[in-house]
Design an enzyme around this catalytic site. Structure first.
Site, mmCIF file in Angstrom:
data_model
loop_
_atom_site.group_PDB
_atom_site.id
_atom_site.type_symbol
_atom_site.label_atom_id
_atom_site.label_comp_id
_atom_site.label_asym_id
_atom_site.label_seq_id
_atom_site.Cartn_x
_atom_site.Cartn_y
_atom_site.Cartn_z
ATOM 1 N N HIS A 80 4.624 13.127 2.657
ATOM 2 C CA HIS A 80 3.531 12.308 3.191
ATOM 3 C C HIS A 80 3.571 10.894 2.607
ATOM 4 O O HIS A 80 3.459 10.723 1.395
ATOM 5 C CB HIS A 80 2.192 12.997 2.880
ATOM 6 C CG HIS A 80 1.027 12.289 3.455
ATOM 7 N ND1 HIS A 80 -0.155 12.091 2.775
ATOM 8 C CD2 HIS A 80 0.848 11.685 4.667
ATOM 9 C CE1 HIS A 80 -0.989 11.420 3.544
ATOM 10 N NE2 HIS A 80 -0.411 11.159 4.683
ATOM 11 N N ASN A 118 -5.463 12.101 0.622
ATOM 12 C CA ASN A 118 -6.432 12.118 1.726
ATOM 13 C C ASN A 118 -7.631 13.020 1.449
ATOM 14 O O ASN A 118 -8.722 12.788 1.976
ATOM 15 C CB ASN A 118 -5.745 12.539 3.035
ATOM 16 C CG ASN A 118 -4.998 11.375 3.675
ATOM 17 O OD1 ASN A 118 -5.189 10.225 3.284
ATOM 18 N ND2 ASN A 118 -4.149 11.664 4.641
HETATM 19 N N1 3HC Z 1 6.157 -4.909 4.863
HETATM 20 C C1 3HC Z 1 6.577 -5.694 3.843
HETATM 21 N N2 3HC Z 1 5.748 -6.353 3.022
HETATM 22 C C2 3HC Z 1 4.425 -6.222 3.248
HETATM 23 C C3 3HC Z 1 3.903 -5.418 4.278
HETATM 24 C C4 3HC Z 1 4.833 -4.745 5.113
HETATM 25 N N3 3HC Z 1 4.461 -3.964 6.130
HETATM 26 N N4 3HC Z 1 2.564 -5.481 4.247
HETATM 27 C C5 3HC Z 1 2.247 -6.287 3.225
HETATM 28 N N5 3HC Z 1 3.375 -6.738 2.629
HETATM 29 C C6 3HC Z 1 3.458 -7.613 1.467
HETATM 30 C C7 3HC Z 1 3.207 -9.049 1.812
HETATM 31 O O1 3HC Z 1 4.367 -9.723 2.197
HETATM 32 C C8 3HC Z 1 2.634 -9.607 0.518
HETATM 33 O O2 3HC Z 1 3.659 -10.022 -0.331
HETATM 34 P P1 3HC Z 1 3.366 -11.142 -1.472
HETATM 35 O O3 3HC Z 1 2.450 -10.486 -2.450
HETATM 36 O O4 3HC Z 1 4.685 -11.459 -2.033
HETATM 37 O O5 3HC Z 1 2.739 -12.270 -0.732
HETATM 38 C C9 3HC Z 1 1.960 -8.411 -0.131
HETATM 39 O O6 3HC Z 1 2.416 -7.249 0.556
HETATM 40 C C10 3HC Z 1 0.490 -8.479 0.029
HETATM 41 O O7 3HC Z 1 0.189 -8.634 1.414
HETATM 42 P P2 3HC Z 1 -0.943 -9.576 1.985
HETATM 43 O O8 3HC Z 1 -1.064 -10.804 1.126
HETATM 44 O O9 3HC Z 1 -0.710 -9.750 3.441
HETATM 45 O O10 3HC Z 1 -2.268 -8.732 1.886
HETATM 46 P P3 3HC Z 1 -2.860 -7.899 0.691
HETATM 47 O O11 3HC Z 1 -2.673 -8.557 -0.604
HETATM 48 O O12 3HC Z 1 -4.215 -7.506 1.127
HETATM 49 O O13 3HC Z 1 -1.983 -6.566 0.664
HETATM 50 C C11 3HC Z 1 -1.844 -4.325 1.358
HETATM 51 C C12 3HC Z 1 -1.819 -5.792 1.772
HETATM 52 C C13 3HC Z 1 -0.560 -3.998 0.590
HETATM 53 C C14 3HC Z 1 -1.878 -3.541 2.646
HETATM 54 C C15 3HC Z 1 -3.095 -4.064 0.439
HETATM 55 O O14 3HC Z 1 -4.235 -4.584 1.042
HETATM 56 C C16 3HC Z 1 -3.316 -2.598 0.166
HETATM 57 O O15 3HC Z 1 -2.680 -2.010 -0.704
HETATM 58 N N6 3HC Z 1 -4.273 -1.980 0.915
HETATM 59 C C17 3HC Z 1 -4.607 -0.580 0.771
HETATM 60 C C18 3HC Z 1 -3.711 0.203 1.661
HETATM 61 C C19 3HC Z 1 -3.964 1.686 1.526
HETATM 62 O O16 3HC Z 1 -4.872 2.150 0.871
HETATM 63 N N7 3HC Z 1 -3.093 2.450 2.193
HETATM 64 C C20 3HC Z 1 -3.227 3.890 2.246
HETATM 65 C C21 3HC Z 1 -3.918 4.274 3.488
HETATM 66 S S1 3HC Z 1 -4.090 6.024 3.643
HETATM 67 C C22 3HC Z 1 -2.684 6.506 4.405
HETATM 68 O O17 3HC Z 1 -1.829 5.738 4.792
HETATM 69 C C23 3HC Z 1 -2.545 7.973 4.581
HETATM 70 C C24 3HC Z 1 -2.632 8.407 6.018
HETATM 71 O O18 3HC Z 1 -2.319 9.789 6.069
HETATM 72 C C25 3HC Z 1 -4.001 8.192 6.626
#
Ligand code: 3HC
Length: 310
Positions: A164, A214
């Protein structure tokens, strides 16, 4: 660094006789499937992404290229040539196909990241069981369905487990590896080692609802919606509170929109059906209404919040 006894035993057993995963098929070219294919290829694995049509597959490859460019901006900030080479080498390890049955013929792992529907997943693996090689491990990236129920449509329950991932896959450092009651230790070890080979930290899970993340995250998200439904706080304030007061990178409403409201509704509905007396699994009328209106979050341009056109 301290090592626990179970880790030592695992590392000993992994060096002995487990089949190594080098080539895999990812079924489903959506957000999760594309992310899994990306990190697999970036760490030297050969991947085939399978989906129902070429348009989806084209979009998957475009998503991967875009994400790789973000990775390269950080990783190879001082060396544009190396960055370019990394992208082209990674992309060269990714193939796409609409013919799933032929694609699985010589792979070590088939990982499914398709729609969260038990019957569809069971049918898919049942079909592939007949054509995949004996040694091929099957795995599901399901968020909430029991691995044992998906696996039982096949004759290889010992070579079936859960892996997962979290969204966005390239950024999230964790992978949960799930050992269902019939998953063999060898299979579990192979999946565990593969998770580590992808550069992730791996945790072992039993085949219980929501595994570890989750099971804690989804009730928390639903409780945030209930807090708002009761009028105890605005969405913006609840999000700010959890970001600044608890250090979460996103507030619960932002995260719900990011994950997809349909996914969250589906997870909670399934758990509620299985355990209707558990108040943590109660459905949310507001979440249900938004999903019925097609407001699924970032991917549709509106969920709890509004986003730019998608
Ligand atoms: N690919 C590559 N790099 C990425 C990316 C992607 N898809 N998404 C974000 N990044 C990188 C950006 O380039 C950026 O790099 P930098 O620090 O060098 O600038 C860095 O990540 C941070 O991105 P942003 O500045 O755009 O935005 P944030 O600082 O808000 O980070 C995030 C984005 C990593 C998504 C952060 O907000 C985060 O960790 N959010 C929580 C996500 C979470 O909880 N996920 C789990 C969800 S539950 C799940 O998936 C389970 C399912 O079963 C439901």
């Amino acid at each position: 660094m301290k090592m626990f006894y179970s880790q030592i035993v695992r590392s000993m057993s992994t060096t002995v006789r487990m089949p190594q995963i080098k080539k895999l098929v990812v079924i489903g070219g959506g957000q999760m499937g594309a992310g899994i294919a990306q990190i697999s290829a970036a760490t030297g694995h050969n991947v085939i992404i399978c989906d129902v049509n070429d348009d989806v597959l084209k979009k998957s490859k475009a998503t991967i290229e875009k994400s790789l460019q973000r990775v390269v901006m950080k990783k190879y900030a001082d060396d544009a040539e190396k960055g370019k080479a990394f992208i082209s080498e990674t992309m060269s390890r990714i193939q796409t196909s609409t013919d799933t049955k032929s694609s699985v013929k010589d792979v070590d792992l088939v990982l499914e990241a398709i729609v969260e529907n038990l019957e569809i997943k069971r049918d898919l693996f049942k079909d592939l069981d007949a054509v995949a090689p004996q040694h091929t491990i099957f795995a599901s990236n399901t968020s909430s369905l029991p691995i044992r129920e998906i696996a039982s449509s096949t004759s290889r329950q010992d070579r079936f487990g859960g892996v997962h991932f979290f969204n966005p896959v390239p950024m999230m450092k964790l992978v949960e590896v799930i050992k269902a009651p019939n998953t063999s230790q060898e299979t579990f070890d192979s999946l565990y080692a593969w998770g580590q080979a992808l550069g992730k930290t791996v945790v072992s899970c039993k085949d219980t609802p929501g595994f570890l993340v989750n099971r804690l995250l989804v009730p928390y998200l639903l409780e945030a919606v209930r807090l708002y439904e009761r009028g105890d706080g605005s969405m913006e304030d609840i999000d700010t509170a959890m970001k600044l007061g608890a250090g979460y990178p996103m507030g619960p409403f932002q995260l719900l929109d990011y994950v997809g409201l349909d996914t969250s509704k589906f997870i909670i509905a399934g758990w509620h059906e299985g355990d209707p007396n558990n108040p943590l699994f109660n459905p949310s009328p507001l979440l249900d209404r938004l999903v019925a209106e097609g407001k699924l979050g970032v991917k549709t341009g509106e969920g709890f919040y509004k986003y730019g056109k998608k």
